[in-house]
Design an enzyme around this catalytic site. Structure first.
Site, mmCIF file in Angstrom:
data_model
loop_
_atom_site.group_PDB
_atom_site.id
_atom_site.type_symbol
_atom_site.label_atom_id
_atom_site.label_comp_id
_atom_site.label_asym_id
_atom_site.label_seq_id
_atom_site.Cartn_x
_atom_site.Cartn_y
_atom_site.Cartn_z
ATOM 1 N N ARG A 33 0.832 -1.207 0.000
ATOM 2 C CA ARG A 33 0.000 0.000 0.000
ATOM 3 C C ARG A 33 0.866 1.256 0.000
ATOM 4 N NH1 ARG A 33 -1.625 2.833 4.211
ATOM 5 N NH2 ARG A 33 -1.427 1.127 5.701
ATOM 6 N N TYR A 86 -13.218 17.355 -16.833
ATOM 7 C CA TYR A 86 -13.874 16.113 -16.452
ATOM 8 C C TYR A 86 -14.838 16.411 -15.306
ATOM 9 C CZ TYR A 86 -14.523 11.256 -15.100
ATOM 10 O OH TYR A 86 -15.067 10.035 -14.787
ATOM 11 N N ASP A 156 -3.893 18.782 -16.363
ATOM 12 C CA ASP A 156 -4.291 17.435 -16.778
ATOM 13 C C ASP A 156 -3.945 17.304 -18.263
ATOM 14 O OD1 ASP A 156 -5.617 15.142 -17.674
ATOM 15 O OD2 ASP A 156 -7.256 15.389 -16.252
ATOM 16 N N LYS A 181 -6.189 5.926 -20.134
ATOM 17 C CA LYS A 181 -6.440 6.333 -21.511
ATOM 18 C C LYS A 181 -5.259 5.996 -22.425
ATOM 19 C CE LYS A 181 -10.306 8.064 -19.832
ATOM 20 N NZ LYS A 181 -10.110 8.115 -18.380
#
Length: 367
Positions: A33, A86, A156, A181
């Site tokens: 983690r 987004y 972004d 993507k």
């Protein structure tokens, strides 16, 4: 023995007797983690691709953005976002208002963003190319304003990729990607990344550790595998997208085409100035005049897959008002030109003639 490809470390824990094994960046390797060698290899390759000093990988693009929000913001801070982005990025920022964060939305142009950014601004987040109408932001001008007031600029760069543009070179503080993507590129894995120059941010790493937003090792391995073909994929997708944009521009059923590679597109000049190659990305948006027409078009597709994503080897057609832009206020969608008739097409690697034939046949059922 040295393998051709790096091994995959699928393990939750690492041996620890006394102090944990130290990593190259001063953290501890004891629990996946926090750190994992497969994830570190991906981060090194992402940093090389972006030309950055540092990278952290996350289990989705939104994990990357949410962890960045938690690391950088506190009550009383002002955030400026492009109103076209987004939807979940904007939605999450608005939810931070309950913690005292002031959120302002600006029209996605350098002039409007600069006017909104003032001395009280802590963080500015924009997309190099907006989603879904493909407006190209003059990032260097926004970065200049952020430097003047001491604001942090986050860009972004998902739609453009580092193959066309590297915002850190023009003054961005951080770059974020949805690795899902183009960088992964096969519509089969989720991931996100934050990249930056200068000192390693232990605070951002600690927030990733606390929130548990690190990417899983197998997903990191899948994304690194996809990166090997990024350049050839993205170039082919961009070339196909340009040809499809030109086809759509001349089609009588299409009211408007959004693609910055078209010479009469309002964002052609800024894209031409910013992008390192004569390529403009693999996404084309176009308006069919009404929601009924848009849905008829989607139902008429046979080769192209209707779905709310982009950037993979398969061509995907998206209906923004029911997906990425669904959470935007109707008034804002109208200002931005996100109409009920808008289709966003992510162009894949299928033969160009087959894609155009499928689009033409689907347009045949549009009124």
């Amino acid at each position: 023995m040295k393998p051709l490809h790096d091994p995959l470390y699928i393990t939750a824990v690492f041996k620890q007797v006394g102090d944990a094994y130290p990593t190259d960046r001063g953290t501890e390797l004891k629990y996946s983690r926090e750190e994992n060698p497969t994830v570190r290899k991906l981060e090194d390759k992402l940093a090389e691709l972006e030309g950055s000093d540092n990278a952290l990988a996350f289990n989705s693009g939104m994990s990357a953005i949410s962890t960045l929000y938690f690391s950088l913001l506190e009550g009383g801070d002002k955030v400026v976002l492009s109103m076209e982005g987004y939807g979940t990025t904007i939605e999450l920022a608005k939810l931070l208002r309950k913690f005292g964060v002031d959120v302002k939305l600006a029209y996605p142009s350098a002039d409007s963003l600069i006017e909104t950014i003032d001395e009280e601004t802590k963080l500015v987040l924009v997309e190099t190319m907006t989603n879904p109408t493909l407006k190209v932001i003059d990032v260097p001008e926004v970065a200049k304003r952020c430097r003047e007031v001491g604001a942090i600029l986050v860009v972004d760069n998902t739609f453009v990729t580092p193959l066309l543009y590297k915002p850190l070179e023009d003054g961005a503080s951080y770059v974020v990607h949805s690795l899902t993507k183009y960088i992964a590129g096969h519509n089969d894995v989720l991931g996100g990344a934050v990249l930056w120059n200068g000192e390693f941010s232990r605070d951002l790493w600690e927030w990733r550790r606390r929130l548990g937003t690190i990417i899983q090792p197998f997903d990191a391995w899948m994304i690194e595998r996809g990166m090997r073909t990024l350049e050839v994929r993205f170039e082919r997708q961009s070339e196909n997208a340009m040809a499809i944009a030109e086809f759509l521009k001349d089609h009588p059923k299409v009211r408007e085409v959004h693609y910055p590679g078209l010479k009469d597109d309002p964002y052609y000049k800024v894209a031409r100035r910013l992008f390192k190659k004569d390529l403009y990305g693999g996404v084309v948006a176009f308006d069919l005049g009404s929601g009924d027409n848009a849905l008829a078009f989607l139902r008429g597709l046979k080769r192209i897959f209707p779905s709310p994503s982009l950037g993979g080897v398969e061509s995907i057609a998206t209906y923004p008002v029911k997906s990425a832009a669904k959470t935007l206020d109707e008034e804002i969608r109208e200002i931005l030109g996100i109409t009920d008739g808008l289709i966003r097409l992510s162009v894949g690697l299928e033969p160009l003639d087959e894609l155009i034939e499928d689009i033409d046949n689907a347009l045949g059922v549009v009124r």
